[in-house]
Design an enzyme around this catalytic site. Structure first.
Site, mmCIF file in Angstrom:
data_model
loop_
_atom_site.group_PDB
_atom_site.id
_atom_site.type_symbol
_atom_site.label_atom_id
_atom_site.label_comp_id
_atom_site.label_asym_id
_atom_site.label_seq_id
_atom_site.Cartn_x
_atom_site.Cartn_y
_atom_site.Cartn_z
ATOM 1 N N GLU A 44 0.846 -1.192 0.000
ATOM 2 C CA GLU A 44 0.000 0.000 0.000
ATOM 3 C C GLU A 44 0.880 1.240 0.000
ATOM 4 O OE1 GLU A 44 -2.358 2.962 -0.042
ATOM 5 O OE2 GLU A 44 -3.255 0.949 -0.248
ATOM 6 N N GLN A 45 0.642 2.136 -0.975
ATOM 7 C CA GLN A 45 1.513 3.302 -1.089
ATOM 8 C C GLN A 45 1.267 4.355 -0.019
ATOM 9 O OE1 GLN A 45 1.055 5.444 -4.748
ATOM 10 N NE2 GLN A 45 -1.163 5.592 -4.601
ATOM 11 N N ASP B 251 -11.849 -1.319 -8.660
ATOM 12 C CA ASP B 251 -11.829 -0.175 -9.568
ATOM 13 C C ASP B 251 -10.727 -0.278 -10.621
ATOM 14 O OD1 ASP B 251 -13.995 0.972 -8.397
ATOM 15 O OD2 ASP B 251 -12.910 2.588 -7.392
ATOM 16 N N ARG C 68 -17.555 5.372 5.151
ATOM 17 C CA ARG C 68 -16.424 4.619 4.582
ATOM 18 C C ARG C 68 -15.295 4.466 5.594
ATOM 19 N NH1 ARG C 68 -16.546 4.144 -1.192
ATOM 20 N NH2 ARG C 68 -14.373 3.530 -1.108
ATOM 21 N N TYR D 169 -28.628 9.735 3.213
ATOM 22 C CA TYR D 169 -28.950 8.630 4.111
ATOM 23 C C TYR D 169 -28.119 8.746 5.381
ATOM 24 C CZ TYR D 169 -24.885 6.859 1.476
ATOM 25 O OH TYR D 169 -23.666 6.728 0.854
#
Length: 376
Positions: A34-35, A292, A108, A214
């Protein structure tokens, strides 16, 4: 088998947890590169439908999801001027019995935290940027910015819409701008109490403009995202701030919920919306892409994150079951996942048009169809 995973976002983290679970007794080795220096997330909401929740629960997140997730009573499509409900689809009362898992709204950051705390720190390398990859008949090598490298049997690109792996190995074309931007904000439930917003999943469609809102964070906050057409050169980054006056003016003729949420938001952010063209293939020898990096999609069906979760689960199982032939295992994953994800990718792109109709006759036809569906 040694697996290199590039990227520790939602998809990469779920893949790591699944590999940890499946590989514990089967000799699967892996490393996540992970960068970023830490696993953090912007303050945005996320919709988690049962196809993703079921997998997260299998990975031990059931209690976390019930704590910070919010189950909406229904999904509502509303008229932008009157607030009248055009279509209502029940969720909480039927989803779990029908699909075997709840439908949640969440922050998130809450989901990332729940995933990150479960990652094996001995298999996670933060602040580690992959600059290129190459492969031969037996191995794949990830070359890192610090001059070192990681060698494995397969490499999985879970490094997002701007994927280094996709750009080098599969398709170097840049993300496709949609011509729309998204503004987002977060409001405390206490401050918004006077608006009388129920715990629903609400989408309001207007001329060249829409808003979704929401509850998240166990019901203590309301997340909203507004999407509108724009010719401005706005970058694709959720860290760009936006003018409240500019956004508020867009909703001048709308019913009160949209305007009220914008008014109550202390800091607004804006990003240009992009997706990517479907790839002809997700696998090249010992290298594959997911999430993605494989199928970045627009947000209209709220499936981007859960499709990444599905990818991760199917990929982990395929690798677990196919250790004797890693290339065949990757092709099995592609065969099981590519058509489904790409259909959603294209459906989400097509939905952009009917979300933002500005011709009165087209709007009337759309709303009539939706109302007829509600009666059925």
């Amino acid at each position: 088998m040694r697996i290199i995973v590039t990227g520790a976002g939602i998809g990469g983290s779920v893949l790591a947890l699944a590999l940890e679970q499946f590989g514990e007794k089967e000799g699967i080795d892996y490393v996540v590169l992970e960068q970023a220096p830490a696993l953090t997330e912007v303050g945005a909401g996320i919709q988690l439908s049962p196809n993703g929740v079921r997998i997260l629960e299998r990975l031990g997140l059931a209690d976390d999801l019930s704590r910070f997730g919010v189950e909406p009573e229904s999904h509502q499509l509303k008229n932008w001027k009157t607030g009248e409900t055009v279509l209502q689809t029940p969720l909480k009362a039927v989803v779990k019995d029908t699909f075997g898992a709840p439908y949640y709204h969440a922050h998130r950051a809450d989901l990332i935290d729940a995933l990150a705390i479960r990652l094996n720190p001995n298999r996670l390398r933060l602040n580690t940027k992959v600059v290129s990859v190459d492969q031969d008949g037996d191995k794949v090598t990830a070359r890192l910015a610090d001059g070192s490298s990681e060698i494995g049997d397969v490499l999985i690109g879970a490094d997002g819409i701007h994927s280094v792996i996709r750009n080098q190995v599969f398709n170097p074309e840049p993300p496709r701008p949609s011509g729309y931007v998204a503004w987002r904000g977060m409001v405390s439930t206490e401050r918004a109490a006077h608006l009388g917003i129920d715990k629903q999943s609400v989408a309001v469609m207007g001329p060249r403009l829409s808003i979704v809102f929401y509850y998240v964070s166990g019901g203590t906050k309301i997340n909203w995202v507004a999407i509108g057409a724009s010719d401005d050169k706005i970058h694709e980054s959720w860290s760009q701030t936006a003018s409240k006056d500019e956004v508020r003016k867009s909703f001048d003729d709308w019913y009160d919920h949209a305007k009220g949420l914008v008014d109550l938001t202390d800091e607004l952010f804006v990003t240009a919306l992009h997706d990517r063209e479907p790839l002809r293939g997700w696998v090249d020898g010992r290298i594959a892409v997911m999430g993605d990096a494989a199928h970045a999609m627009l947000p209209y069906h709220a499936q981007g994150a859960v499709q990444s979760i599905e990818d991760a689960w199917v990929l982990a199982r395929s690798l677990q079951m196919g250790q004797d032939d890693p290339i065949a295992a990757l092709l099995k994953y592609e065969n099981l996942r590519k058509d489904r994800a790409q259909r959603l990718q294209l459906h989400s792109r097509n939905a952009e048009h009917w979300y933002h109709l500005d011709d009165a006759e087209e709007v009337a036809r759309r709303d009539t169809r939706l109302a007829a569906h509600a009666l059925n």
